[in-house]
Scaffold this motif. Structure first.
Motif, PDB file in Angstrom:
ATOM      1  N   ALA A 127       0.823  -1.261  -0.062  1.00  0.00           N
ATOM      2  CA  ALA A 127       0.120  -0.007   0.116  1.00  0.00           C
ATOM      3  C   ALA A 127       1.020   1.282   0.064  1.00  0.00           C
ATOM      4  O   ALA A 127       0.252   2.595  -0.323  1.00  0.00           O
ATOM      5  CB  ALA A 127      -0.804   0.036   1.208  1.00  0.00           C
ATOM      6  N   ALA A 183      -4.356   5.217   2.177  1.00  0.00           N
ATOM      7  CA  ALA A 183      -3.787   4.031   1.956  1.00  0.00           C
ATOM      8  C   ALA A 183      -3.660   3.547   3.242  1.00  0.00           C
ATOM      9  O   ALA A 183      -3.722   1.962   3.300  1.00  0.00           O
ATOM     10  CB  ALA A 183      -2.332   4.248   1.321  1.00  0.00           C
ATOM     11  N   ILE A 241      -4.382  -6.612  -0.839  1.00  0.00           N
ATOM     12  CA  ILE A 241      -4.491  -4.880  -1.078  1.00  0.00           C
ATOM     13  C   ILE A 241      -5.028  -4.606  -2.378  1.00  0.00           C
ATOM     14  O   ILE A 241      -5.678  -3.839  -2.458  1.00  0.00           O
ATOM     15  CB  ILE A 241      -2.832  -4.585  -0.923  1.00  0.00           C
ATOM     16  CG1 ILE A 241      -2.255  -4.923   0.586  1.00  0.00           C
ATOM     17  CG2 ILE A 241      -2.598  -3.205  -1.239  1.00  0.00           C
ATOM     18  CD1 ILE A 241      -2.905  -4.001   1.581  1.00  0.00           C
ATOM     19  N   ALA A 245      -8.196  -2.117  -2.475  1.00  0.00           N
ATOM     20  CA  ALA A 245      -7.784  -0.929  -3.220  1.00  0.00           C
ATOM     21  C   ALA A 245      -8.684  -0.541  -4.322  1.00  0.00           C
ATOM     22  O   ALA A 245      -9.075   0.563  -4.592  1.00  0.00           O
ATOM     23  CB  ALA A 245      -6.429  -0.847  -3.862  1.00  0.00           C
TER      24      ALA A 245
END
Length: 472
Positions: free
Chosen positions: A416, A428, A442, A446
């Protein structure tokens, strides 16, 4: 002329020194002062390091040659002393150096042990008997123009310079091994770890290149400590003034030692410093301590990365060298890295003793030289052997596990970090928290939380892209 002592019944003979007579084993090449030291110091059972014995003998050989050249020592005696010295250097009479490491201050007992062995053997080579001081005297002939106080620090220098190349070669070889591994593994991406927690990706080759660089720097520190050892205080005799030594003796014996060893020895610019201070030995020992600290760290990394096989990191596969357990079948341990750690801890302890002894001198002499001689020689020996063994039996056989490396690289939450320039640090951080809480990747979080297109998220979070400078 003094009467030659004759062997007594019971396997002993009588020898004499300034304190009187002393029984000495008939088979011994040493004499009365050594026998007293054996009685006085039944401390550890440790004997002088072979390199220190050789170094002391080389000083005696060089001194005999120089004193003969100056016309002060009869040439037949000088030749006999040299022949006796060469026998020792060839490996004979090693059992005759019997004084415990922990002995009288400054090393007088060891020094006289060497003087007596060479004198008695020289007597035999001249056709006489052991103990015939009129023929070859350990003080008047073998020790001519010398004192314990200039011989012992000179011998420590010679011994250290003989042993140090072994350390430098072993460290260089291990660094070269890691440099080769770094090249082989440069394409393997893994999770970095800081504080033993997930960090941004790094290539295994990059990580291992750091080990190689650390060893190169450590080797240079050791090498940088060596030149001062070539400046000798020999010829300063008792306190640095050169009493009882010919004015030409200092320069000539340095040249003779140069010829014997190949080291460009020179007279120290200040004999008083060279005989008072053990700082050059502390400097070398300190550089070896830094090497030991790096070896501890690197060996520890090898152990961590090789932990497992199923419940540890398992990113490296260590070559099996022996069974690891007396009760758990099939268990294999990182034995060579464990050995390296033990030797490194011992090296740190030896350096601490050398540092304390270095501070223990008073006025014209540091009487702790026997401790420094043994500990420095031991330190150089075990580090050279340990590094070489670790290189041969572990480092060269290390293998990477590409699947395990990629598994961790894809799952480190610190991927991140690449999102911070795009989404901001706080956003983040929220993605990281959700990934840890939910167990989702992640990339998936995201896309959901950061509003990124799947292709952009995959591009930004490609571990391989994150192992080079710049913004993802």
């Amino acid at each position: 002329m003094a009467r030659t002592p004759r062997p007594r019944r019971g396997g002993t003979r009588i020898e004499q020194d300034t304190m009187g007579t002393m029984e000495v084993p008939a088979a011994a090449l040493y004499g009365a002062q050594t026998a007293r030291a054996v009685e006085n110091f039944p401390i550890s059972g440790l004997r002088p390091h072979p390199a220190f014995v050789d170094a002391t003998v080389r000083v005696k050989l060089a001194a005999a040659r120089v004193n003969a050249k100056l016309g002060l020592l009869p040439r037949d005696k000088a030749r006999a002393i040299e022949a006796a010295a060469r026998e020792v250097l060839a490996g004979q009479w090693r059992d005759q150096f019997v004084v415990d490491v922990y002995q009288a201050g400054a090393g007088t007992s060891h020094h006289m042990n060497v003087n007596e062995v060479l004198a008695n053997r020289a007597c035999e080579l001249l056709g006489g008997r052991r103990g015939d001081r009129a023929l070859v005297d350990p003080n008047d002939h073998v020790n001519m123009a010398q004192s314990t106080n200039d011989v012992i620090p000179t011998a420590i220098r010679l011994a250290a310079l003989e042993l140090a190349p072994g350390v430098l070669e072993a460290v260089s070889d291990l660094a070269a091994t890691f440099e080769r591994k770094a090249g082989e593994w440069d394409g393997l991406v893994k999770s970095g770890r800081t504080h033993l927690m997930d960090a941004t990706p790094v290539r295994l080759g990059q990580e291992v290149s750091g080990w190689a660089a650390a060893l190169r720097h450590a080797g240079r520190r050791v090498a940088d400590a060596l030149p001062e050892l070539a400046a000798l205080g020999i010829g300063g005799t008792a306190v640095g003034t050169g009493l009882n030594a010919d004015r030409r003796y200092r320069a000539l014996i340095c040249k003779e030692l140069d010829r014997l060893t190949g080291v460009p020895f020179v007279p120290a610019g200040n004999t008083f410093y060279a005989m008072q201070s053990l700082a050059p030995f502390a400097a070398l020992s300190g550089a070896l301590r830094v090497l030991a600290l790096e070896l501890l760290r690197i060996g520890g990394d090898v152990r961590l990365l090789g932990s497992g096989p199923n419940t540890g990191l398992g990113e490296l596969r260590l070559p099996p060298v022996q069974p690891g357990s007396s009760i758990m079948p099939g268990k294999v341990n990182p034995s060579m890295a464990e050995m390296l750690a033990m030797v490194s801890y011992q090296a740190i302890g030896l350096d601490a003793a050398i540092a304390a002894a270095t501070s223990g001198g008073q006025l014209e002499l540091n009487v702790m030289m026997p401790l420094v001689a043994f500990d420095l020689c031991h330190l150089l020996t075990i580090l050279a052997n340990a590094v070489a063994a670790f290189d041969r039996r572990c480092a060269r056989g290390l293998e990477a596990d590409p699947e395990r490396l990629r598994h961790y690289a894809d799952r480190t939450v610190s991927l991140a970090t690449a999102l911070a320039p795009r989404l901001g640090y706080a956003a983040a951080a929220e993605i990281v928290k959700e990934s840890v809480r939910s167990g989702r990747s992640i990339v998936d979080v995201a896309v959901e939380k950061g509003g990124l297109a799947p292709s952009e998220a995959r591009r930004l979070l490609d571990p391989a892209r994150l192992t080079v400078p710049g913004r993802a």
